[in-house]
Design an enzyme around this catalytic site. Sequence first.
Site, short mmCIF file in Angstrom:
data_model
loop_
_atom_site.label_atom_id
_atom_site.label_comp_id
_atom_site.label_asym_id
_atom_site.label_seq_id
_atom_site.Cartn_x
_atom_site.Cartn_y
_atom_site.Cartn_z
N ASP A 278 -5.25 2.20 14.12
CA ASP A 278 -4.63 1.42 13.05
C ASP A 278 -5.70 0.43 12.54
OD1 ASP A 278 -2.93 0.35 11.21
OD2 ASP A 278 -1.28 0.03 12.58
N TRP A 279 -5.35 -0.25 11.47
CA TRP A 279 -6.30 -1.17 10.80
C TRP A 279 -6.85 -2.18 11.83
CZ3 TRP A 279 -6.95 -1.88 5.19
CH2 TRP A 279 -7.70 -2.99 4.86
#
Length: 713
Positions: A278-279
């Site tokens: 994820d980011w």
Amino acid sequence: MKYKNPSLSVQERVNDLLPRMTLEEKIAQCIQIYIPPDHPGEIVDRIRAVGLGSRILGAVSLAGNVSQRTAGIEDLNEIQRIAMNEFHLGIPVIHGLDVIHGLRVIFPIPLGLAATFDPDAIQKTYNIAAEECFRLGIHWSFAPMLDIAHDPRWGRIVEGFGEDPYLGAKMAVAAIKGFQGELDENGYQSQDHILACAKHYIGYGGAEGGRDYNTAEITDHTLRNIYLPPFRAAVQAGVGSVMSAFEDLNGEPASGSRYLLTDLLKEELGFNGFVISDWASVAELIHHRVAANEREAAQIAFDAGVDMEMVTECYAHHLADLVMEGIISMERLDDAVRRILTQKFQLGLFDHPYADVQKSLEIRDLSAYHAAAREVTARSMVLLKNNGILPLPGDVRRIALIGPFVNQRRALLGTWVNDVLADEPQTLEEALRASCPDVEILTAPNGLMDEMIMIAAEADIVLLALGESNARNGEYNSIASLNLPAGQEELAQAVAGMGKPLAVLVFAGRPVTLTRILPHADALLYAWHPGSMGAAAAVDILLGKVNPAGKLPVTFPRGEGQIPVHYNHKSTGRDHPRYLDMPVEPLFPFGFGLSYTRFEITDLVVEPVEIPAGASVNVSVTVTNTGECKGEEVVQCYLQDCVSRRTRPERELKGFQRIALQPGESRRVEFTIGPDEMSYYGAGGSWVLEPGAFKVWVGNDCKASLEGSFLLK
Ligand code: BGC
């Protein structure tokens, strides 16, 4: 060079390309960078030097509710031209974006889509989104989100398919098929499709207290039986990428867990695609304090199984050294690159790297997509109460249309929407006026409460549009109280005091507390955040042009004191649990939703009633439309494994069908309960099918009482 030959299979081409790559070129494939559209220079230098795996097109993290414009088609093509022509191997960049419920045409929020209980409609929805993306040069969407959620305070409940593993799995497969389409015999996707991403693997929806990014403690038994099924189904459906979640799960951040990413996902479930973090979730291993620095974060995440790092640059800065020092093996790096290249070939990116500008113009005429959206949107809405005032009678002359959602546009779209669209959707007032030109529609010109109440007094019927803003949903937008924002309950109460028939519409991204509104409403339609065609679809239902048939994909609690509350709870050792100050039953159960007609479900037959291991039973019922208008019913089949070695839910959804019946019409509806439906993850996480008695129920929500049984010998 064989890898450039489109008549060879995907695997042959990957086998040819991989050995030609240097260490740095391989690592470049494992990197997804974020560069704002107005800073293209940096990407170009990197591509020329070693190539680039991917670029995320979103503007910022938390992009769901802030302004963002994505790069134009020409800019994307230019990047691709550099990758294909100026980097010597000519490996295309894969462009990813969060296209969560539509791109130019916005469909209902995913929680609303789940309420359709209609996988075909979901597949069509995601197919439209894929077509729009493909034509605009976007190759990959970070969707569908498959997080099971039991806590409506969590802002991201909006993005998932609700609380149920079986429904979640069916919706996951539909969304993935819609995005990715089918592979041909050489392993290629057809044009107009994109890469899907099953996220957030895993347990993100179990955040303590519904507070986003928070720690989750989920036993392995619950993780496998409740949270895993949608991901398992996604893998079986061939999803090409999986996103590792942010949270710390059972003492290990999900993005640094070898058990979750390699042992369970890649080895046990046989996932062949690639894992993207994820980011910044690789660098966040430092915030979780399992890594002391970026180098350790890179080592832990890559070794755990994260093949591509989103946004942060731990891999870019440290992977080469880690491989050269033998801390990360070349086999592991090759495995990651092979997975990524496979998806790029499969997508056809090597053979059709550029978006076709001419074709992209074709999607300027959105009328076909709008028509599809209007239909799906009406299918997603759930009628929770009706004393008979809906549909609006044909002779109604004066409607009071009041409440904070009468003139909303942006909020109807929900979270995760490109802000360029903010002004596009019709308001409820516009949609109602367009559909009822001969009816007098009274509104409160200044939006004042006292005006609304005075107007209500003058009307034949009152439509009260309530709800929450899109900005109260989505990432990092948890709330502590599930009540509608301040003043709305009071408004409902005051308007009801005028004694006029009152229909309430609620536009929201989660279950909100309806306990104090419901007694005042003669009818209540739950419209979710319904997207571009939301107002028109709601009006279609109010006027009876569409008979509502959506069902709740998540339990509606009476208040936050009941959380977590979900229908598939287990049996207890003592009496049924209770509260002394509130009923223990929720306000509305999972699977609930009314219609303008009535359906009777009778004559349940289970055949055969005794089966050997590995066989299936057939469960059938007769469904009759006993009302006066045509309508649709979601017929639901629930199962109980009566005695099992590990504790199991009291009942679990194991089949559903949305069928249409004319008034007076009957139909036999059948469900097949096979070994998969009867099995579960038992001791030591093994998938078991245990002999013994099973009960089945069929009905129109999870409270179904029509019962049958069978014996697995
Ligand atoms: C979200 C993901 C999203 C990613 C990229 C993250 O903050 O958790 O769901 O796909 O950003 O925008």
